[in-house]
Design an enzyme around this catalytic site. Structure first.
Site, short mmCIF file in Angstrom:
data_model
loop_
_atom_site.label_atom_id
_atom_site.label_comp_id
_atom_site.label_asym_id
_atom_site.label_seq_id
_atom_site.Cartn_x
_atom_site.Cartn_y
_atom_site.Cartn_z
N ASP A 206 -0.11 0.32 -5.46
CA ASP A 206 -1.14 1.16 -4.84
C ASP A 206 -2.34 1.22 -5.78
O ASP A 206 -2.19 1.03 -6.99
CB ASP A 206 -0.63 2.58 -4.54
CG ASP A 206 -1.47 3.26 -3.46
OD1 ASP A 206 -1.16 3.06 -2.26
OD2 ASP A 206 -2.44 3.96 -3.80
N CYS B 203 -0.95 3.67 11.26
CA CYS B 203 -0.67 4.85 12.09
C CYS B 203 -1.92 5.12 12.93
O CYS B 203 -2.41 6.23 13.00
CB CYS B 203 -0.25 6.05 11.25
SG CYS B 203 -1.33 6.42 9.87
N CYS C 170 0.89 -1.18 0.00
CA CYS C 170 0.00 0.00 0.00
C CYS C 170 0.92 1.21 0.00
O CYS C 170 1.02 1.94 0.98
CB CYS C 170 -0.90 0.02 1.23
SG CYS C 170 -1.78 -1.52 1.55
N ASP D 20 1.35 -1.35 4.79
CA ASP D 20 1.09 -0.14 5.58
C ASP D 20 -0.38 0.17 5.31
O ASP D 20 -0.70 0.92 4.40
CB ASP D 20 2.04 0.97 5.10
CG ASP D 20 1.89 2.24 5.92
OD1 ASP D 20 1.36 2.16 7.04
OD2 ASP D 20 2.28 3.31 5.42
N GLY E 200 6.87 7.17 0.59
CA GLY E 200 7.90 7.55 1.57
C GLY E 200 8.63 6.34 2.13
O GLY E 200 9.86 6.32 2.21
N LYS E 201 7.86 5.33 2.49
CA LYS E 201 8.48 4.12 3.06
C LYS E 201 9.17 3.31 1.97
O LYS E 201 10.22 2.70 2.21
CB LYS E 201 7.43 3.27 3.78
CG LYS E 201 6.83 3.98 4.99
CD LYS E 201 5.82 3.13 5.73
CE LYS E 201 5.15 3.90 6.85
NZ LYS E 201 4.18 4.89 6.36
#
Length: 333
Positions: free
Chosen positions: A151, A251, A127, A198, A132-133
Site C-alpha cells: 500500500d 466497491c 492495494c 482492490d 481486511g481482505k
C-alpha cells in the site's frame, strides 16, 4: 409522498450520478438502488478460521445475547460470515480481542473466495489498505505460502499490523510502496500465483455506510480514478506469473470503474483471459451467479455494492526479461 418528486431527488443522488445509473440499470432499478442505499447496513463479521469456526462463534454470540435480538445469523453466501443486526460495538468483545472475528462486509469476504488462494501460494494484495481482505486471504491459505500486502499509505499498513497480531497469521509481509511504479516491485515481476487489485474507487457501492460520498464525488473525480485504476491494474499484471490470476475489484456501482476497466485491460493484454466468477465460487461450494463478473448490489444481495473480474495469465506468456546488470540505467517499473 415523494412519488411526484423528480426521480434523482427520490433516489437522493446528484443528476450526473442518476444519469449514469439510469444508463446502466434502467430507471426502475436505478431508483431501487438509490433507495436501497438508505437502508441500514448490517454488521457482518468474518470468522478467522485460523482460530475458530463459524458454528462455535455463532453459538457463543447467540448464547450471550441478552438484548433479545433474534436475528444473529450466518451470512447467506460467505461460508465464514456471521450477520449481526445492529451496529454493536464489538471492539472490546473477547472474540474480537482473541482474533476469532473481524468486521468485514460479506461482499468483501466473497472477494477473498474469488481470489481462491491455495496453500503454499505466493499472493499479493496490491492495494491492501488496512488489510481486511489480506487477513481473509491469509486464513484461506491456512497460514502457508507467502502473502504480501502493498500500500502507499504507511498509516493504513500500520493499522494492518495491529490486526495482524490478533489474527495469528505468520505468512504475511507488509510493504509500503511509493506508487504502483515503485522500483522495488520489479524483482517480484512474474512471481505471484494470485494478485488482488482492490482498486482505489469512488466507493459508491458503500453509500449505506458512507452516505456523504455521493455528494463529494464528481464526474471529474471518476475520470481521474479511471486513469489510476487502469495504471494500477496494468502494473499488477506484471507481478502475475504464467498460469496465475489477477483479480480486479472495486466497491463502485459504475460501469466506468468496473466493466469498462476490465474490457480495456483485456483489449490491451492479450496474454490474459477472463475467467467466470460464478464458476470459481461454485468450486468452493458458494452458489452465487452474477455472470462472468462478480456484481453485488445492496438490494439484491444485502451487501455493499461490489464488482470483481478474474483474469488468468496464459502459461505460454513469454518469461519476464532478465533484469539488466546493476550498472545499467534502471528502466521504468
Amino acid at each position: 409522498s415523494t412519488d411526484n418528486l423528480p426521480l434523482p431527488v427520490q433516489a437522493d443522488v446528484r443528476d450526473w450520478l442518476w444519469d449514469k445509473l439510469v444508463a446502466q440499470y434502467g430507471e426502475a432499478e436505478a431508483l431501487t438502488i438509490g433507495r436501497s442505499m438508505h437502508e441500514q447496513a448490517t454488521l457482518d463479521l468474518r470468522v478467522n478460521t485460523i482460530k475458530g469456526n463459524r458454528e462455535e462463534v455463532l453459538a457463543k454470540l447467540i448464547a450471550e445475547n441478552t438484548s433479545g435480538v433474534t436475528n444473529i445469523t450466518t451470512t447467506p453466501y460467505s461460508p465464514i460470515g456471521i450477520r449481526m443486526p445492529n451496529r454493536l460495538n464489538i471492539g472490546r468483545h473477547i472474540l474480537f480481542t482473541e482474533g476469532k472475528i473481524e468486521v468485514q462486509d460479506e461482499g468483501s469476504q466473497l472477494l477473498s473466495y474469488l481470489v481462491a488462494p491455495k496453500r503454499g501460494m505466493m499472493v499479493a494484495d496490491f492495494c491492501a489498505g488496512a488489510g481486511g481482505k489480506t487477513l481473509a486471504l491469509g486464513a484461506l491459505m491456512r497460514n502457508t505460502g507467502r502473502l504480501y500486502a502493498f500500500d502507499v499509505s504507511e498509516k493504513r499498513l500500520h493499522n494492518l499490523g495491529q490486526r495482524l497480531k490478533r489474527s495469528g497469521l505468520s505468512n504475511l509481509q507488509a510493504q509500503v510502496i511509493s506508487s504502483e511504479t515503485d522500483p522495488k516491485l520489479k524483482r517480484l515481476n512474474g512471481k505471484f500465483d494470485r494478485v488482488l487489485v482492490d482498486a482505489p474507487c469512488s466507493g459508491l457501492g458503500t453509500l449505506r455506510r458512507n452516505p456523504d460520498l455521493k455528494w463529494r464525488q464528481t464526474p471529474q473525480d471518476i475520470a481521474e480514478l479511471n486513469v489510476k485504476q487502469a495504471n494500477i491494474l496494468a502494473r499488477a499484471a506484471k507481478l502475475t506469473k504464467g498460469g496465475g490470476r489477477l483479480i480486479y475489484a472495486t466497491c463502485s456501482l459504475l460501469r466506468d470503474e468496473n466493466e469498462t476497466i476490465a474490457e480495456q485491460f483485456l483489449a490491451t493484454h492479450p496474454d490474459f483471459k477472463l475467467l467466470n466468477a460464478a464458476e470459481i465460487l461454485a468450486q468452493q461450494q458458494i452458489t452465487l451467479d452474477t455472470g462472468d463478473y462478480l456484481k453485488l448490489l445492496p438490494h439484491l444481495h444485502n451487501t455493499d455494492g461490489f464488482f470483481a473480474a478474474v483474469f488468468e495469465k496464459q502459461e505460454s506468456a513469454k518469461p519476464e526479461p532478465k533484469p539488466a546488470p546493476e550498472s545499467a540505467p534502471v528502466a521504468e517499473a
